[in-house]
Motif scaffolding. Sequence first.
Motif, PDB file in Angstrom:
ATOM      1  N   SER A  31      30.784  15.062 -49.880  1.00  0.00           N
ATOM      2  CA  SER A  31      31.022  13.495 -49.280  1.00  0.00           C
ATOM      3  C   SER A  31      32.207  13.067 -49.992  1.00  0.00           C
ATOM      4  O   SER A  31      33.095  12.057 -49.325  1.00  0.00           O
ATOM      5  CB  SER A  31      29.795  12.817 -49.205  1.00  0.00           C
ATOM      6  OG  SER A  31      28.871  13.108 -48.370  1.00  0.00           O
ATOM      7  N   GLN A  32      32.182  13.026 -51.437  1.00  0.00           N
ATOM      8  CA  GLN A  32      33.178  12.357 -51.947  1.00  0.00           C
ATOM      9  C   GLN A  32      34.642  12.844 -51.906  1.00  0.00           C
ATOM     10  O   GLN A  32      35.521  12.224 -51.655  1.00  0.00           O
ATOM     11  CB  GLN A  32      32.975  12.420 -53.600  1.00  0.00           C
ATOM     12  CG  GLN A  32      31.814  11.613 -54.086  1.00  0.00           C
ATOM     13  CD  GLN A  32      31.286  11.821 -55.551  1.00  0.00           C
ATOM     14  OE1 GLN A  32      32.349  11.361 -56.516  1.00  0.00           O
ATOM     15  NE2 GLN A  32      30.302  12.526 -55.772  1.00  0.00           N
ATOM     16  N   LEU A  33      34.500  14.142 -51.664  1.00  0.00           N
ATOM     17  CA  LEU A  33      35.913  15.014 -51.549  1.00  0.00           C
ATOM     18  C   LEU A  33      36.287  14.616 -49.840  1.00  0.00           C
ATOM     19  O   LEU A  33      37.437  14.352 -49.764  1.00  0.00           O
ATOM     20  CB  LEU A  33      35.507  16.430 -51.619  1.00  0.00           C
ATOM     21  CG  LEU A  33      36.713  17.468 -51.294  1.00  0.00           C
ATOM     22  CD1 LEU A  33      37.985  17.042 -52.343  1.00  0.00           C
ATOM     23  CD2 LEU A  33      36.432  18.919 -51.422  1.00  0.00           C
ATOM     24  N   ARG A  34      35.578  14.540 -49.190  1.00  0.00           N
ATOM     25  CA  ARG A  34      36.255  14.164 -47.796  1.00  0.00           C
ATOM     26  C   ARG A  34      36.484  12.852 -47.790  1.00  0.00           C
ATOM     27  O   ARG A  34      37.716  12.531 -47.220  1.00  0.00           O
ATOM     28  CB  ARG A  34      34.604  14.241 -46.716  1.00  0.00           C
ATOM     29  CG  ARG A  34      34.503  15.703 -46.399  1.00  0.00           C
ATOM     30  CD  ARG A  34      33.386  15.682 -45.170  1.00  0.00           C
ATOM     31  NE  ARG A  34      33.146  16.931 -44.944  1.00  0.00           N
ATOM     32  CZ  ARG A  34      33.496  17.863 -44.241  1.00  0.00           C
ATOM     33  NH1 ARG A  34      34.724  17.479 -43.815  1.00  0.00           N
ATOM     34  NH2 ARG A  34      33.022  19.090 -44.093  1.00  0.00           N
ATOM     35  N   SER A  35      36.069  11.956 -48.534  1.00  0.00           N
ATOM     36  CA  SER A  35      36.231  10.403 -48.608  1.00  0.00           C
ATOM     37  C   SER A  35      37.750  10.279 -49.314  1.00  0.00           C
ATOM     38  O   SER A  35      38.353   9.704 -48.813  1.00  0.00           O
ATOM     39  CB  SER A  35      35.223   9.616 -49.488  1.00  0.00           C
ATOM     40  OG  SER A  35      35.886   8.385 -49.401  1.00  0.00           O
ATOM     41  N   ASP A  36      37.962  11.092 -50.346  1.00  0.00           N
ATOM     42  CA  ASP A  36      39.064  10.910 -50.994  1.00  0.00           C
ATOM     43  C   ASP A  36      40.409  11.703 -50.196  1.00  0.00           C
ATOM     44  O   ASP A  36      41.465  11.215 -50.193  1.00  0.00           O
ATOM     45  CB  ASP A  36      39.084  12.110 -52.228  1.00  0.00           C
ATOM     46  CG  ASP A  36      38.399  11.280 -53.345  1.00  0.00           C
ATOM     47  OD1 ASP A  36      37.840  10.222 -53.404  1.00  0.00           O
ATOM     48  OD2 ASP A  36      38.048  12.020 -54.421  1.00  0.00           O
ATOM     49  N   LEU A  37      40.195  12.744 -49.540  1.00  0.00           N
ATOM     50  CA  LEU A  37      40.724  13.412 -48.482  1.00  0.00           C
ATOM     51  C   LEU A  37      41.281  12.472 -47.435  1.00  0.00           C
ATOM     52  O   LEU A  37      42.519  12.325 -47.029  1.00  0.00           O
ATOM     53  CB  LEU A  37      40.707  14.698 -48.125  1.00  0.00           C
ATOM     54  CG  LEU A  37      40.516  15.846 -49.043  1.00  0.00           C
ATOM     55  CD1 LEU A  37      39.804  16.892 -48.638  1.00  0.00           C
ATOM     56  CD2 LEU A  37      41.987  16.220 -49.519  1.00  0.00           C
ATOM     57  N   SER A  38      40.295  11.679 -46.863  1.00  0.00           N
ATOM     58  CA  SER A  38      40.527  10.787 -45.797  1.00  0.00           C
ATOM     59  C   SER A  38      41.577   9.758 -46.166  1.00  0.00           C
ATOM     60  O   SER A  38      41.831   8.633 -45.189  1.00  0.00           O
ATOM     61  CB  SER A  38      39.285  10.055 -45.480  1.00  0.00           C
ATOM     62  OG  SER A  38      38.333  11.228 -44.923  1.00  0.00           O
ATOM     63  N   GLN A  39      41.939   9.405 -47.461  1.00  0.00           N
ATOM     64  CA  GLN A  39      42.630   8.238 -47.826  1.00  0.00           C
ATOM     65  C   GLN A  39      44.150   8.556 -47.485  1.00  0.00           C
ATOM     66  O   GLN A  39      45.140   7.786 -47.753  1.00  0.00           O
ATOM     67  CB  GLN A  39      42.470   8.044 -49.405  1.00  0.00           C
ATOM     68  CG  GLN A  39      41.042   7.240 -49.627  1.00  0.00           C
ATOM     69  CD  GLN A  39      40.941   6.993 -51.119  1.00  0.00           C
ATOM     70  OE1 GLN A  39      41.910   6.316 -51.509  1.00  0.00           O
ATOM     71  NE2 GLN A  39      39.733   7.203 -51.704  1.00  0.00           N
ATOM     72  N   GLY A  40      44.327  10.005 -47.188  1.00  0.00           N
ATOM     73  CA  GLY A  40      45.653  10.367 -46.729  1.00  0.00           C
ATOM     74  C   GLY A  40      46.704  10.646 -47.943  1.00  0.00           C
ATOM     75  O   GLY A  40      47.879  10.648 -47.675  1.00  0.00           O
TER      76      GLY A  40
END
Length: 326
Positions: A31-40
């Motif tokens: 979930s953290q990794l997805r959140s980080d990548l979602s920042q673009g």
Amino acid sequence: MLRWCSTLSLFLSLLLVAVPAQSEDGDGTLSQLRSDLSQGQLDVLLQRQDIVRLPASTLKPWIQPQPIDRFAITGFNENDHRFAARVRLHFPDGNISFLRLEGTPAKPYTVTDWYDYSSGLRLTALLEERRWLQSEDGKAFLSELGESPDGPSVATLAEGRPAALKLWLTQCLGNPCERIAAAHQLESEQPMIWLLRRAIASGDTDQYRQQHAALLAALGDDAYLWWLEGQYALEYQQCSWLVSPLRDAWRRHQDVLALADVALQCSLSHMPEQTAFGVALTQQLSVDTIMDSVAAFFAAHNRPVPESWHQWALTYSLPILPADQE
């Protein structure tokens, strides 16, 4: 390609500066990794790396914004001590990058290694050259790499150092100096997309099969790996032997329109009058959509659409009447 605008300055800062990592509350590692990548932005991932720790305030002067249009985490595993993630990044200009991240699960997680499948660059391998990079020769190499990456002294300074040579190649991918940097790379068993591209460009089917198999093993049957191969097949006019595998790949990934399009273009390039693949595509796409792509392909090549495609479109556009109305 690992898309860092200032690769040289970034790595120099990574290797020469170390500060404590900051802590923050977070969810599970995935979930953290997805959140980080979602920042673009790619620099969000670099802030998590544990090879040499840097806060955002230190990274910011060295990294220009790296927009990520979208991403996919195509593989992930984790235990109490480590995690590994396979990531596909899509950029606004249409380019794609594949990364392998390894790290330690925690809140927050840390990245302990980073492998770029485009060039074969691994951060920990570069870290092993830290002492040399701080020497006079290493500093001269970094300076030349930034100012004259196609100069003869770059090869002389990096000779025999695989990680430095990979850094040179990463800096040059997509640029005129790529040809020179590629010629000086040492043999490696790691899968690399630039070797796949080189094999397709030269028509070296043995090297293609080797790199293709290695990348499939590393990345899985990723539709966008096939899409890349289709792009290279079109660019280097190698559709005669790649069109059949591309069609088969599309049949396994019919939800990926980009793969359908590149497979159709390759079919048109190899056998422009054959409409059989158009029939297969009607499982997924309308006749009008297919014909738009066909027309665009021939327009781009300043050629008229073959009559066989006009006849095909007419046939497949006709409504099917009930038996009592025929």
